[in-house]
Design an enzyme around this catalytic site. Structure first.
Site, PDB file in Angstrom:
ATOM      1  N   ALA A  14      -3.364  13.927 -19.195  1.00  0.00           N
ATOM      2  CA  ALA A  14      -4.548  14.126 -18.339  1.00  0.00           C
ATOM      3  C   ALA A  14      -5.600  13.033 -18.461  1.00  0.00           C
ATOM      4  CB  ALA A  14      -5.169  15.493 -18.635  1.00  0.00           C
ATOM      5  N   ARG A  16      -5.477  10.232 -17.008  1.00  0.00           N
ATOM      6  CA  ARG A  16      -5.621   9.592 -15.680  1.00  0.00           C
ATOM      7  C   ARG A  16      -4.747  10.312 -14.652  1.00  0.00           C
ATOM      8  NH1 ARG A  16      -1.076   5.966 -15.077  1.00  0.00           N
ATOM      9  NH2 ARG A  16      -0.241   5.253 -17.060  1.00  0.00           N
ATOM     10  N   ASN A  90       1.865  18.449 -17.288  1.00  0.00           N
ATOM     11  CA  ASN A  90       1.771  17.383 -16.269  1.00  0.00           C
ATOM     12  C   ASN A  90       2.326  16.042 -16.741  1.00  0.00           C
ATOM     13  OD1 ASN A  90       0.297  15.886 -13.891  1.00  0.00           O
ATOM     14  ND2 ASN A  90      -0.469  14.932 -15.772  1.00  0.00           N
ATOM     15  N   SER A 142       8.374  17.796  -8.914  1.00  0.00           N
ATOM     16  CA  SER A 142       8.306  16.766  -7.866  1.00  0.00           C
ATOM     17  C   SER A 142       9.247  17.183  -6.739  1.00  0.00           C
ATOM     18  CB  SER A 142       8.773  15.416  -8.427  1.00  0.00           C
ATOM     19  OG  SER A 142       8.999  14.505  -7.369  1.00  0.00           O
ATOM     20  N   TYR A 155      14.885  10.847 -13.253  1.00  0.00           N
ATOM     21  CA  TYR A 155      13.629  11.523 -12.894  1.00  0.00           C
ATOM     22  C   TYR A 155      13.918  12.808 -12.098  1.00  0.00           C
ATOM     23  CZ  TYR A 155       8.857  11.930 -10.972  1.00  0.00           C
ATOM     24  OH  TYR A 155       7.600  12.372 -10.602  1.00  0.00           O
ATOM     25  N   ALA A 157      16.659  14.588 -12.045  1.00  0.00           N
ATOM     26  CA  ALA A 157      17.297  15.597 -12.903  1.00  0.00           C
ATOM     27  C   ALA A 157      16.249  16.272 -13.794  1.00  0.00           C
ATOM     28  CB  ALA A 157      18.386  14.947 -13.754  1.00  0.00           C
ATOM     29  N   LYS A 159      13.086  16.687 -13.123  1.00  0.00           N
ATOM     30  CA  LYS A 159      12.203  17.544 -12.322  1.00  0.00           C
ATOM     31  C   LYS A 159      12.955  18.779 -11.811  1.00  0.00           C
ATOM     32  CE  LYS A 159       8.450  15.061 -12.730  1.00  0.00           C
ATOM     33  NZ  LYS A 159       7.260  15.561 -13.444  1.00  0.00           N
TER      34      LYS A 159
HETATM   35  P1  NAP Z   1       0.442   8.593 -14.172  1.00  0.00           P
HETATM   36  O1  NAP Z   1      -0.698   8.069 -13.360  1.00  0.00           O
HETATM   37  O2  NAP Z   1       1.469   7.654 -14.664  1.00  0.00           O
HETATM   38  O3  NAP Z   1      -0.180   9.421 -15.406  1.00  0.00           O
HETATM   39  C1  NAP Z   1       0.653  10.052 -16.347  1.00  0.00           C
HETATM   40  C2  NAP Z   1      -0.111  10.262 -17.625  1.00  0.00           C
HETATM   41  O4  NAP Z   1       0.789  10.896 -18.558  1.00  0.00           O
HETATM   42  C3  NAP Z   1      -0.565   8.935 -18.264  1.00  0.00           C
HETATM   43  O5  NAP Z   1      -1.879   9.026 -18.742  1.00  0.00           O
HETATM   44  C4  NAP Z   1       0.435   8.760 -19.411  1.00  0.00           C
HETATM   45  O6  NAP Z   1      -0.064   8.053 -20.525  1.00  0.00           O
HETATM   46  C5  NAP Z   1       0.680  10.215 -19.799  1.00  0.00           C
HETATM   47  N1  NAP Z   1       1.905  10.357 -20.603  1.00  0.00           N
HETATM   48  C6  NAP Z   1       3.084   9.716 -20.433  1.00  0.00           C
HETATM   49  N2  NAP Z   1       3.955  10.073 -21.388  1.00  0.00           N
HETATM   50  C7  NAP Z   1       3.303  10.959 -22.191  1.00  0.00           C
HETATM   51  C8  NAP Z   1       3.674  11.661 -23.362  1.00  0.00           C
HETATM   52  N3  NAP Z   1       4.875  11.508 -23.924  1.00  0.00           N
HETATM   53  N4  NAP Z   1       2.779  12.492 -23.947  1.00  0.00           N
HETATM   54  C9  NAP Z   1       1.525  12.630 -23.405  1.00  0.00           C
HETATM   55  N5  NAP Z   1       1.123  11.983 -22.301  1.00  0.00           N
HETATM   56  C10 NAP Z   1       2.007  11.152 -21.694  1.00  0.00           C
HETATM   57  O7  NAP Z   1       1.246   9.710 -13.381  1.00  0.00           O
HETATM   58  P2  NAP Z   1       0.792  10.675 -12.162  1.00  0.00           P
HETATM   59  O8  NAP Z   1       1.200  10.014 -10.906  1.00  0.00           O
HETATM   60  O9  NAP Z   1      -0.583  11.146 -12.364  1.00  0.00           O
HETATM   61  O10 NAP Z   1       1.833  11.860 -12.397  1.00  0.00           O
HETATM   62  C11 NAP Z   1       1.504  13.044 -13.104  1.00  0.00           C
HETATM   63  C12 NAP Z   1       2.656  14.021 -12.970  1.00  0.00           C
HETATM   64  O11 NAP Z   1       2.905  14.260 -11.587  1.00  0.00           O
HETATM   65  C13 NAP Z   1       3.974  13.499 -13.558  1.00  0.00           C
HETATM   66  O12 NAP Z   1       4.678  14.563 -14.144  1.00  0.00           O
HETATM   67  C14 NAP Z   1       4.697  12.986 -12.340  1.00  0.00           C
HETATM   68  O13 NAP Z   1       6.096  12.985 -12.526  1.00  0.00           O
HETATM   69  C15 NAP Z   1       4.275  14.000 -11.306  1.00  0.00           C
HETATM   70  N6  NAP Z   1       4.415  13.537  -9.932  1.00  0.00           N
HETATM   71  C16 NAP Z   1       3.746  12.444  -9.473  1.00  0.00           C
HETATM   72  C17 NAP Z   1       3.932  12.030  -8.166  1.00  0.00           C
HETATM   73  C18 NAP Z   1       3.210  10.848  -7.582  1.00  0.00           C
HETATM   74  O14 NAP Z   1       3.513  10.501  -6.425  1.00  0.00           O
HETATM   75  N7  NAP Z   1       2.285  10.223  -8.273  1.00  0.00           N
HETATM   76  C19 NAP Z   1       4.800  12.737  -7.328  1.00  0.00           C
HETATM   77  C20 NAP Z   1       5.474  13.835  -7.838  1.00  0.00           C
HETATM   78  C21 NAP Z   1       5.276  14.219  -9.134  1.00  0.00           C
HETATM   79  P3  NAP Z   1       0.058   6.428 -20.604  1.00  0.00           P
HETATM   80  O15 NAP Z   1      -0.705   5.909 -19.451  1.00  0.00           O
HETATM   81  O16 NAP Z   1      -0.567   6.075 -21.903  1.00  0.00           O
HETATM   82  O17 NAP Z   1       1.511   6.135 -20.525  1.00  0.00           O
END
Ligand code: NAP
Length: 247
Positions: A14, A16, A90, A142, A155, A157, A159
């Protein structure tokens, strides 16, 4: 009284993106948002931003794949607040590539963070929710977990696994008044999608009936509803926030 007044909500990943937007909105609705993420400075900055708006947040630096670390943080949160009302799973990563060439390490990394991380946090929180006979868990899946995607076998699989995990845990926990749902975002503008080539972004955007990428707030809005009592009869569902991308 605010919709989620005095609720204690944990949101992983959370610092970002979508996770931050969810944490921000939960706190605007009266909850204390507990931000868990990997980078210490990013966690502090996210907590500060919510604090500056006059709302409540605290942060922990942790990796969702580390079950001992997660167990001890959840124990500390429960000791401090006496309860944990909401968990938003998340945290997620991508390591895209065609299946034929995909490294096993990229398969493992994505399954570990996305699917096992969701399992670990759910398992560690459920002991508190089962005891208090109440709780809400929301897993961020997703649309790719429903429709598949070339270049994202790992990814997709992970989700798809989250959707099945959501249904199984919803069935296991329902008798204790714990609801578990998943949100399947479509194409949302965050740092995760910013790194895609413009051509891919344009192709996706033109396939979306509502003709725009989603925002993190579009996802957070559904989260607020699912976390609230208005969603008290909804469990085991996966709800898409995708501008009509798949229907
Ligand atoms: P993001 O901007 O990449 O943010 C993900 C956050 O999760 C980052 O702060 C990251 O930290 C943190 N993180 C990664 N690995 C972690 C771990 N092992 N333990 C704790 N924190 C961790 O991604 P987002 O786009 O906001 O996506 C959030 C969620 O929505 C994800 O599950 C993603 O698969 C899903 N989603 C996103 C989209 C899209 O279009 N954006 C679509 C469908 C689903 P670091 O920055 O330090 O790596």
């Amino acid at each position: 009284m605010k919709r989620l007044e005095d609720k204690v909500a944990i949101i992983t990943g959370a610092a970002r993106g979508i996770g931050f937007s969810i944490a921000e909105m939960l706190s605007e609705h009266g909850a204390t948002s507990i931000i868990i993420d990997l980078n210490h400075e990013a966690v502090d900055a996210a907590v500060q931003q919510i604090d500056d708006m006059g709302n409540r947040a605290i942060g922990f630096t942790a990796d969702v794949t580390n079950s001992d670390e997660i167990a001890s943080i959840f124990k500390e949160i429960h000791k401090k607040f006496g309860k944990i009302d909401i968990l938003i799973n998340n945290a997620g990563i991508t390591k895209d590539g065609l299946l034929m060439k995909m490294k096993e390490s990229d398969w493992d990394a994505v399954m570990n963070v996305n699917l096992k991380g969701t399992f670990i946090c759910t398992q560690k929180v459920c002991r508190y929710m089962l005891k208090s006979r109440s709780g809400v868990i929301i897993n961020i899946a997703s649309v790719v977990g429903i429709m598949g995607n070339a270049g994202q076998a790992n990814y997709a699989a992970s989700k798809g696994g989250i959707i099945a995990l959501t249904k199984s845990s919803a069935r296991e926990f329902a008798s204790r008044n714990i609801r578990v749902n998943a949100i399947a975002p479509g194409f949302i503008q965050t740092e995760m999608t910013d790194k895609l080539p413009q051509e891919v972004i344009d192709n996706y955007s033109s396939a979306i009936p509502l003709s725009r990428m989603g925002t993190a707030k579009d996802v957070a809005n559904l989260c607020i509803f699912l976390a609230s009592q208005e969603a008290g009869y909804i469990t085991g569902q996966t709800i898409q926030v995708d501008g009509g991308l798949i229907m």
